[in-house]
Design a protein around this motif. Structure first.
Motif, PDB file in Angstrom:
ATOM      1  N   CYS A 119      26.826  -7.999   2.999  1.00 29.55           N
ATOM      2  CA  CYS A 119      25.640  -8.691   3.511  1.00 29.55           C
ATOM      3  C   CYS A 119      24.575  -8.838   2.429  1.00 29.55           C
ATOM      4  N   LEU A 120      24.434  -7.816   1.590  1.00 25.94           N
ATOM      5  CA  LEU A 120      23.468  -7.902   0.494  1.00 25.94           C
ATOM      6  C   LEU A 120      23.867  -8.990  -0.507  1.00 25.94           C
ATOM      7  N   VAL A 121      25.146  -9.048  -0.838  1.00 23.87           N
ATOM      8  CA  VAL A 121      25.623 -10.095  -1.748  1.00 23.87           C
ATOM      9  C   VAL A 121      25.384 -11.471  -1.135  1.00 23.87           C
ATOM     10  N   SER A 122      25.624 -11.594   0.161  1.00 23.34           N
ATOM     11  CA  SER A 122      25.361 -12.861   0.840  1.00 23.34           C
ATOM     12  C   SER A 122      23.888 -13.239   0.757  1.00 23.34           C
ATOM     13  N   GLY A 123      23.005 -12.259   0.954  1.00 27.68           N
ATOM     14  CA  GLY A 123      21.575 -12.544   0.850  1.00 27.68           C
ATOM     15  C   GLY A 123      21.168 -13.005  -0.535  1.00 27.68           C
ATOM     16  N   VAL A 124      21.738 -12.372  -1.556  1.00 31.00           N
ATOM     17  CA  VAL A 124      21.422 -12.781  -2.933  1.00 31.00           C
ATOM     18  C   VAL A 124      21.891 -14.207  -3.199  1.00 31.00           C
ATOM     19  N   LEU A 125      23.104 -14.548  -2.735  1.00 29.76           N
ATOM     20  CA  LEU A 125      23.615 -15.906  -2.925  1.00 29.76           C
ATOM     21  C   LEU A 125      22.748 -16.935  -2.219  1.00 29.76           C
TER      22      LEU A 125
END
Length: 239
Positions: A119-125
């Motif tokens: 979810c954190l990686v998704s937010g960064v993207l």
């Protein structure tokens, strides 16, 4: 847990519509629309890939595609294409990663920390996707406005003058949605990550403490048992 689910679903909602808005704005034909439609019998729209003319009376639409991408185009058009395509790709991957990170999706069900990291990686993207999206759409709109204002300032009338249309508005809305969903996922989900990490660390420490205590108790009993056995063996040997 309920707040975490709520934030995930809200972020997924905004990510879905933001990616859809960005893709729709990139591949539609109304980035620029003629501002003098009261004097015309047709509505003219320009997109990033083609230009369409719609008759006001019968609604018949005809479109003309631009030259090949290898042909010479205005810098505004080329850069806007590149930035919007980049935003489309990043937001699409961000949404897919977010779907995999949802707790309701049966993907790595026994690894809650890994799902939070997804979810954190998704937010960064999504945050990164919002940057080229908002830059391309706002820059295109400002350039159209400046061009029209300069013509009006110099009293130049070329027959057709343009203003930015609904495709440009969709690009702005999609970019803002990416910023919103990315902020929810990176900031709020990070707090849940810290909480989950703390709980797992406490559980691990407690389990380690129990294991150490059991080992100590076992070691305390072993010497006496071994000593008694040795004494009995010694007695039997003497006899």
């Amino acid at each position: 847990a309920g707040m975490k689910f709520f934030l995930q679903y809200v972020g997924c909602f905004f990510a879905f519509f933001s990616a859809g808005f960005l893709i729709t704005s990139t591949w539609t034909d109304c980035w620029m629309v003629n501002a003098d439609d009261s004097l015309e019998v047709s509505t003219k729209c320009r997109g990033l890939w083609w230009e369409c003319v719609t008759n006001v009376f019968d609604g018949i639409q005809t479109c003309d595609e631009y030259d090949s991408i290898y042909a010479e185009h205005p810098v505004k058009l080329v850069l806007t294409r590149a930035m919007m395509i980049t935003a489309d790709i990043l937001s699409g991957f961000g949404f897919l990663f977010l779907v995999l990170g949802l707790d309701c999706v049966k993907f790595l069900p026994d690894e809650p920390l890994i799902k939070l990291r997804i979810c954190l990686v998704s937010g960064v993207l999504l945050l990164i996707a919002g940057l080229p999206g908002i830059t391309g759409s706002v820059w295109y709109a400002v350039d159209v406005y400046v061009e029209r204002s300069s013509l009006l300032f110099h009293n130049v009338f070329l027959g057709i003058q343009y203003k930015f249309g609904w495709s440009c508005w969709l690009g702005m809305a999609g970019s803002l949605g990416c910023f919103l969903s990315g902020s929810l996922l990176t900031c709020c989900m990070y707090l849940f990550r810290e909480t989950s990490s703390g709980r797992l660390h406490s559980a691990y420490s407690l389990r380690k403490g129990y294991s150490s205590a059991a080992t100590v108790v076992t070691n305390m009993h072993l010497p006496s048992s071994q000593t008694a056995t040795a004494k009995m063996y010694a007695v039997d040997t003497r006899v």
